[in-house]
Design an enzyme around this catalytic site. Structure first.
Site, PDB file in Angstrom:
ATOM      1  CE  LYS A   1     -18.474 -15.038  29.069  1.00  0.00           C
ATOM      2  NZ  LYS A   1     -17.783 -14.276  30.128  1.00  0.00           N
TER       3      LYS A   1
ATOM      4  CE1 TYR B   1     -18.391 -16.463  25.101  1.00  0.00           C
ATOM      5  CE2 TYR B   1     -20.001 -16.212  23.332  1.00  0.00           C
ATOM      6  CZ  TYR B   1     -19.245 -15.663  24.364  1.00  0.00           C
ATOM      7  OH  TYR B   1     -19.362 -14.326  24.652  1.00  0.00           O
TER       8      TYR B   1
ATOM      9  N   GLY C   1      -8.515  -6.680  25.964  1.00  0.00           N
ATOM     10  CA  GLY C   1      -9.567  -7.091  25.046  1.00  0.00           C
ATOM     11  C   GLY C   1     -10.354  -5.911  24.517  1.00  0.00           C
ATOM     12  CG  PHE C   2     -13.710  -4.962  20.988  1.00  0.00           C
ATOM     13  CD1 PHE C   2     -13.363  -3.659  20.675  1.00  0.00           C
ATOM     14  CD2 PHE C   2     -14.936  -5.456  20.560  1.00  0.00           C
ATOM     15  CE1 PHE C   2     -14.235  -2.860  19.947  1.00  0.00           C
ATOM     16  CE2 PHE C   2     -15.802  -4.664  19.839  1.00  0.00           C
ATOM     17  CZ  PHE C   2     -15.461  -3.357  19.529  1.00  0.00           C
ATOM     18  CB  ILE C   3     -15.829  -5.086  25.736  1.00  0.00           C
ATOM     19  CG1 ILE C   3     -16.642  -5.478  24.500  1.00  0.00           C
ATOM     20  CG2 ILE C   3     -16.725  -4.373  26.751  1.00  0.00           C
ATOM     21  CD1 ILE C   3     -17.696  -6.535  24.759  1.00  0.00           C
TER      22      ILE C   3
END
Length: 346
Positions: A177, A173, A16-18
């Site tokens: 979280k 979402y 993933g990006f991070i």
């Protein structure tokens, strides 16, 4: 609880990006990283494979294709890593398989979660629980959870403080979280797991997610295509450059007990101004189309980063225009590849 000079870390969502950038920084520091990812099609998997190929160039990086929502697979991962270390280092037989678990695997995105909330629950809630239970079972004392500024909803004043009410999430979402944060606290309370919960604010940068606005705006403006703006463009976001986020995530490996910490740019920008800056950096005009604001979107985000400064010694270092300049440069360097990617729904 101090971390060894060289350690083995489990990083979930590593393609993933991070997470890919977190892995790179850990590997550059000489650590070992076991990365896991299920390489799902939430967005074009070719971008995940591109990031993963970069990580594979590091000799201390290992990869396992794995879905963290599969409890048995997570347990087997910990078992196999413990056995591997026992074979390589017999003296390590009583040690935990990982110095820490950095859980960056997530289904992200506000709008997509409205369409399919079930997959968000499985990954973000059940996946987090599976990892926490494996940490308890195998003696891993440190757990980092990637969370989100979306938890603050629309009713809290800005800048958002970590003590603000997060009981009214506007999307599945954000709700998923919130659940992940609360189960992490439970494991801290019951078993002493040291937990850093990091609430990220609008992360952008090279090789970013194609469902995020910065990626889409750069590509559309560069290719002379219209961009889509939801609302009138006066909404503001606390954009945060990916290198700053990755650096803050690694700083959060230190012992904190249980802390929720904002990581944000601390300089919210109006979306229309960001679009104009991108157009100037790309060197092409903007063609806008507008649509009504999505009910799960909020008018503004802004992080209070006092705790990040005090606990982690962290603050953002890359100003927005510099971060956008680096992201535009990455686009031009990889234009053919980026133009081939499917952007998905918007």
């Amino acid at each position: 609880m101090s971390q060894p000079a060289v350690a083995t870390y489990l990083v979930t969502g590593c393609a993933g990006f991070i997470a890919a950038r977190v892995c790179e920084l850990l590997l550059e520091a000489g650590h070992e990283v076991l990365g896991v990812d299920n390489l799902n099609a939430a967005y074009d998997p070719r971008l995940k494979e591109w990031r993963l190929a970069r990580l594979r160039s590091f000799p201390r990086f290992r990869f396992e294709a794995l879905d963290i929502s599969d409890r048995k697979s997570v347990e087997n991962l910990f078992v196999n890593e413990r056995e591997r270390q026992r074979l390589c280092q017999p003296a390590s037989r009583d040690q935990a398989p990982f110095a820490a678990v950095i859980n960056l695997a997530a289904r992200a995105g506000v709008r997509a979660s409205v369409a399919d909330p079930w997959v968000y629950y499985r990954t973000n809630c059940e996946g987090a629980l599976n990892l926490l239970e494996a940490c308890r079972q195998f003696g891993v004392r440190k757990y980092i959870l990637a969370s989100t500024s979306s938890l603050y909803g629309a009713h809290n004043p800005v800048p958002y403080d970590e003590s603000a009410d997060t009981d009214r999430p506007l999307s599945p979402y954000a709700a998923s979280k919130k659940a992940a944060e609360t189960i992490a606290y439970t494991y801290h309370h019951l078993y002493g797991t040291d937990v850093s919960v990091l609430r990220y604010f609008t992360v952008y940068g090279p090789a970013g997610r194609p469902d995020m606005s910065i990626f889409r705006f750069i590509r559309a403006i560069a290719e002379g295509e219209p961009i889509v703006v939801y609302g009138d463009g006066t909404q503001s976001r606390d954009f945060t450059y990916v290198d700053d986020i990755a650096r803050g995530t690694i700083l959060a490996l230190r012992p904190v007990g249980y802390e929720v910490i904002n990581l944000g740019g601390d300089a919210p920008a109006v979306l229309n101004d960001v679009i104009d800056t991108i157009a100037r950096l790309v060197g092409k005009p903007v063609h806008r189309t507008t649509r009504p604001r999505h009910p799960a979107d909020v008018p503004a985000t802004w992080a209070n980063i006092r705790k990040a400064r005090e606990i982690l010694g962290w603050q953002p270092q890359v100003p927005l225009e510099e971060g956008l300049r680096r992201t535009v440069a990455w686009y031009w360097e990889n234009r053919d590849f980026v133009c081939s990617l499917e952007l998905g729904p918007w």
